[in-house]
Design a protein around this motif. Structure first.
Motif, PDB file in Angstrom:
ATOM      1  N   MET A  45      10.181 -18.916  -2.309  1.00 26.11           N
ATOM      2  CA  MET A  45      10.957 -18.120  -1.381  1.00 26.11           C
ATOM      3  C   MET A  45      10.162 -17.960  -0.093  1.00 26.11           C
ATOM      4  SD  MET A  45      12.429 -14.252  -1.797  1.00 26.11           S
ATOM      5  CE  MET A  45      12.881 -14.614  -3.458  1.00 26.11           C
ATOM      6  N   GLN A  46      10.845 -18.093   0.970  1.00 29.41           N
ATOM      7  CA  GLN A  46      10.178 -17.978   2.260  1.00 29.41           C
ATOM      8  C   GLN A  46       9.866 -16.510   2.550  1.00 29.41           C
ATOM      9  OE1 GLN A  46      11.310 -20.366   5.345  1.00 29.41           O
ATOM     10  NE2 GLN A  46      11.778 -22.112   4.060  1.00 29.41           N
ATOM     11  N   GLN A  47       8.860 -16.290   3.379  1.00 37.27           N
ATOM     12  CA  GLN A  47       8.402 -14.932   3.685  1.00 37.27           C
ATOM     13  C   GLN A  47       9.516 -14.058   4.231  1.00 37.27           C
ATOM     14  OE1 GLN A  47       5.672 -13.292   2.976  1.00 37.27           O
ATOM     15  NE2 GLN A  47       6.420 -11.471   4.027  1.00 37.27           N
ATOM     16  N   TYR A  48      10.338 -14.587   5.132  1.00 37.68           N
ATOM     17  CA  TYR A  48      11.390 -13.754   5.730  1.00 37.68           C
ATOM     18  C   TYR A  48      12.425 -13.326   4.697  1.00 37.68           C
ATOM     19  CZ  TYR A  48      14.476 -17.834   6.025  1.00 37.68           C
ATOM     20  OH  TYR A  48      15.244 -18.918   5.735  1.00 37.68           O
ATOM     21  N   GLU A  49      12.634 -14.110   3.631  1.00 37.85           N
ATOM     22  CA  GLU A  49      13.561 -13.715   2.581  1.00 37.85           C
ATOM     23  C   GLU A  49      12.999 -12.589   1.726  1.00 37.85           C
ATOM     24  OE1 GLU A  49      14.433 -17.378   0.602  1.00 37.85           O
ATOM     25  OE2 GLU A  49      16.080 -17.824   1.964  1.00 37.85           O
ATOM     26  N   SER A  50      11.695 -12.560   1.516  1.00 41.03           N
ATOM     27  CA  SER A  50      11.115 -11.469   0.723  1.00 41.03           C
ATOM     28  C   SER A  50      11.314 -10.131   1.428  1.00 41.03           C
ATOM     29  CB  SER A  50       9.632 -11.727   0.443  1.00 41.03           C
ATOM     30  OG  SER A  50       8.890 -11.700   1.643  1.00 41.03           O
ATOM     31  N   ASN A  51      11.500 -10.140   2.731  1.00 44.03           N
ATOM     32  CA  ASN A  51      11.759  -8.920   3.482  1.00 44.03           C
ATOM     33  C   ASN A  51      13.196  -8.432   3.348  1.00 44.03           C
ATOM     34  OD1 ASN A  51       9.138  -8.884   4.393  1.00 44.03           O
ATOM     35  ND2 ASN A  51       9.626 -10.039   6.249  1.00 44.03           N
ATOM     36  N   LEU A  52      14.008  -9.161   2.593  1.00 43.01           N
ATOM     37  CA  LEU A  52      15.401  -8.784   2.368  1.00 43.01           C
ATOM     38  C   LEU A  52      15.633  -8.214   0.964  1.00 43.01           C
ATOM     39  CD1 LEU A  52      17.125 -11.964   3.848  1.00 43.01           C
ATOM     40  CD2 LEU A  52      16.751  -9.765   4.981  1.00 43.01           C
ATOM     41  N   MET A  53      14.652  -8.344   0.099  1.00 45.70           N
ATOM     42  CA  MET A  53      14.815  -8.021  -1.325  1.00 45.70           C
ATOM     43  C   MET A  53      14.759  -6.517  -1.586  1.00 45.70           C
ATOM     44  SD  MET A  53      15.124 -11.099  -2.577  1.00 45.70           S
ATOM     45  CE  MET A  53      14.829 -10.887  -4.315  1.00 45.70           C
ATOM     46  N   TRP A  54      15.636  -6.068  -2.494  1.00 43.17           N
ATOM     47  CA  TRP A  54      15.624  -4.696  -2.999  1.00 43.17           C
ATOM     48  C   TRP A  54      15.148  -4.747  -4.453  1.00 43.17           C
ATOM     49  CZ3 TRP A  54      17.679  -0.152  -0.587  1.00 43.17           C
ATOM     50  CH2 TRP A  54      18.149  -0.365   0.717  1.00 43.17           C
ATOM     51  N   HIS A  55      14.533  -3.674  -4.920  1.00 38.96           N
ATOM     52  CA  HIS A  55      14.029  -3.608  -6.298  1.00 38.96           C
ATOM     53  C   HIS A  55      14.578  -2.354  -6.960  1.00 38.96           C
ATOM     54  CE1 HIS A  55      11.423  -6.969  -5.417  1.00 38.96           C
ATOM     55  NE2 HIS A  55      11.122  -6.367  -4.286  1.00 38.96           N
ATOM     56  N   GLU A  56      15.268  -2.581  -8.073  1.00 32.80           N
ATOM     57  CA  GLU A  56      15.898  -1.479  -8.789  1.00 32.80           C
ATOM     58  C   GLU A  56      14.846  -0.640  -9.510  1.00 32.80           C
ATOM     59  OE1 GLU A  56      18.708  -1.310 -12.613  1.00 32.80           O
ATOM     60  OE2 GLU A  56      19.561  -2.449 -10.928  1.00 32.80           O
ATOM     61  N   GLU A  57      14.908   0.661  -9.309  1.00 35.18           N
ATOM     62  CA  GLU A  57      13.999   1.589  -9.982  1.00 35.18           C
ATOM     63  C   GLU A  57      14.663   2.282 -11.167  1.00 35.18           C
ATOM     64  OE1 GLU A  57      12.744   4.221  -6.769  1.00 35.18           O
ATOM     65  OE2 GLU A  57      10.792   3.204  -6.786  1.00 35.18           O
ATOM     66  N   LYS A  58      15.955   2.551 -11.056  1.00 34.18           N
ATOM     67  CA  LYS A  58      16.640   3.305 -12.096  1.00 34.18           C
ATOM     68  C   LYS A  58      18.105   2.887 -12.150  1.00 34.18           C
ATOM     69  CE  LYS A  58      17.671   8.041 -13.523  1.00 34.18           C
ATOM     70  NZ  LYS A  58      17.686   9.440 -13.120  1.00 34.18           N
ATOM     71  N   ARG A  59      18.630   2.806 -13.375  1.00 30.70           N
ATOM     72  CA  ARG A  59      20.041   2.485 -13.608  1.00 30.70           C
ATOM     73  C   ARG A  59      20.607   3.560 -14.524  1.00 30.70           C
ATOM     74  NH1 ARG A  59      22.440   0.750 -17.957  1.00 30.70           N
ATOM     75  NH2 ARG A  59      24.376  -0.418 -17.892  1.00 30.70           N
ATOM     76  N   SER A  60      21.708   4.183 -14.120  1.00 23.42           N
ATOM     77  CA  SER A  60      22.367   5.212 -14.924  1.00 23.42           C
ATOM     78  C   SER A  60      23.823   4.832 -15.125  1.00 23.42           C
ATOM     79  CB  SER A  60      22.320   6.569 -14.212  1.00 23.42           C
ATOM     80  OG  SER A  60      21.004   6.939 -13.934  1.00 23.42           O
ATOM     81  N   VAL A  61      24.350   5.083 -16.318  1.00 19.33           N
ATOM     82  CA  VAL A  61      25.759   4.830 -16.608  1.00 19.33           C
ATOM     83  C   VAL A  61      26.561   6.061 -16.196  1.00 19.33           C
ATOM     84  CG1 VAL A  61      27.454   4.431 -18.437  1.00 19.33           C
ATOM     85  CG2 VAL A  61      25.252   3.232 -18.488  1.00 19.33           C
ATOM     86  N   LEU A  62      27.549   5.843 -15.337  1.00 20.93           N
ATOM     87  CA  LEU A  62      28.433   6.922 -14.888  1.00 20.93           C
ATOM     88  C   LEU A  62      29.715   6.990 -15.704  1.00 20.93           C
ATOM     89  CD1 LEU A  62      28.148   6.527 -11.009  1.00 20.93           C
ATOM     90  CD2 LEU A  62      26.834   8.034 -12.521  1.00 20.93           C
ATOM     91  N   LEU A  63      30.231   5.814 -16.114  1.00 18.01           N
ATOM     92  CA  LEU A  63      31.502   5.754 -16.822  1.00 18.01           C
ATOM     93  C   LEU A  63      31.576   4.460 -17.609  1.00 18.01           C
ATOM     94  CD1 LEU A  63      34.455   6.845 -17.234  1.00 18.01           C
ATOM     95  CD2 LEU A  63      35.063   5.455 -15.227  1.00 18.01           C
ATOM     96  N   GLU A  64      31.988   4.559 -18.859  1.00 18.53           N
ATOM     97  CA  GLU A  64      32.231   3.372 -19.673  1.00 18.53           C
ATOM     98  C   GLU A  64      33.710   3.286 -19.988  1.00 18.53           C
ATOM     99  OE1 GLU A  64      29.398   2.072 -22.722  1.00 18.53           O
ATOM    100  OE2 GLU A  64      28.319   3.939 -22.301  1.00 18.53           O
ATOM    101  N   THR A  65      34.295   2.125 -19.728  1.00 17.69           N
ATOM    102  CA  THR A  65      35.701   1.891 -20.032  1.00 17.69           C
ATOM    103  C   THR A  65      35.796   0.643 -20.904  1.00 17.69           C
ATOM    104  OG1 THR A  65      36.285   0.344 -18.263  1.00 17.69           O
ATOM    105  CG2 THR A  65      36.172   2.697 -17.669  1.00 17.69           C
ATOM    106  N   PRO A  66      36.975   0.357 -21.469  1.00 20.18           N
ATOM    107  CA  PRO A  66      37.114  -0.883 -22.246  1.00 20.18           C
ATOM    108  C   PRO A  66      36.933  -2.144 -21.403  1.00 20.18           C
ATOM    109  CG  PRO A  66      38.880   0.639 -22.779  1.00 20.18           C
ATOM    110  CD  PRO A  66      38.154   1.221 -21.602  1.00 20.18           C
ATOM    111  N   VAL A  67      37.120  -2.039 -20.081  1.00 23.47           N
ATOM    112  CA  VAL A  67      37.080  -3.216 -19.208  1.00 23.47           C
ATOM    113  C   VAL A  67      35.732  -3.387 -18.517  1.00 23.47           C
ATOM    114  CG1 VAL A  67      38.166  -4.319 -17.209  1.00 23.47           C
ATOM    115  CG2 VAL A  67      39.552  -3.045 -18.853  1.00 23.47           C
TER     116      VAL A  67
END
Length: 190
Positions: A1-23
């Motif tokens: 990956m080129q250097q300028y692309e690394s400046n576009l990346m986000w890194h997930e710290e936390k994931r929470s479930v808000l709603l679960e549906t059948p779909v």
């Protein structure tokens, strides 16, 4: 990956479930982006889907069904949800058989896309089917009411995006078909 692309990346710290549906499941993602910027984003998680462009005698085999989000009937290529543990090719064959009563002698994968990468975490797998064989009748789910019909290819291409053909993923699948096989009126060449 080129250097300028690394400046576009986000890194997930936390994931929470808000709603679960059948779909799908609605999640909240807390992420850190470039320069330490923090943000909270909503992401829908769903199983992958399969769409099958089935071609028979210079026509596409299409299905017409009610779509609750649109509150209207929609003409589409056969397709549906890939079941847990099922591979995309098998799902494409199963959905074609369930919705049309046809099996495909030839199945070619056209591509895979994310339906909306800003909001969804799943993918849609798109296929071309030919050498169709009628094996019986539709095998629909109890809440599925689908009419199957053959429509000339040129009509589908001309009407895609009209009120009768509102489904954006069908237009994407048709685009991949056209890239692969062109827009001629004859049967697609392998």
């Amino acid at each position: 990956m080129q250097q300028y692309e690394s400046n576009l990346m986000w890194h997930e710290e936390k994931r929470s479930v808000l709603l679960e549906t059948p779909v799908f499941t609605v999640t909240e993602r807390q992420s850190v982006g470039p320069n330490g910027m923090r943000g909270t984003y909503i992401v829908n998680e769903a199983r992958d889907w399969a769409i099958v462009i089935a071609e028979l005698d210079d026509q596409f085999l299409m299905v017409k069904q009610w779509r609750h989000g649109e509150q209207a009937l929609s003409i589409e290529f056969p397709g549906g949800v890939i079941e847990r543990g099922e591979d995309p090719d098998s799902a494409a064959r199963r959905e074609l058989l369930e919705e049309t009563g046809c099996s495909a002698g030839t199945l070619i994968k056209l591509g895979m896309m994310n339906p909306n990468p800003a909001l969804f975490a799943n993918h849609v797998h798109m296929y071309y089917a030919s050498d169709l064989h009628q094996t019986g009748t539709q095998q629909l789910d109890s809440d599925e009411f689908v009419h199957c019909t053959k429509i000339p290819k040129q009509d589908v291409c001309r009407l895609m995006g009209s009120p009768d053909y509102p489904h954006a993923l069908m237009a994407s699948a048709l685009g991949l078909y056209i890239i692969r096989f062109g827009t001629n009126s004859g049967t697609a060449s392998k």
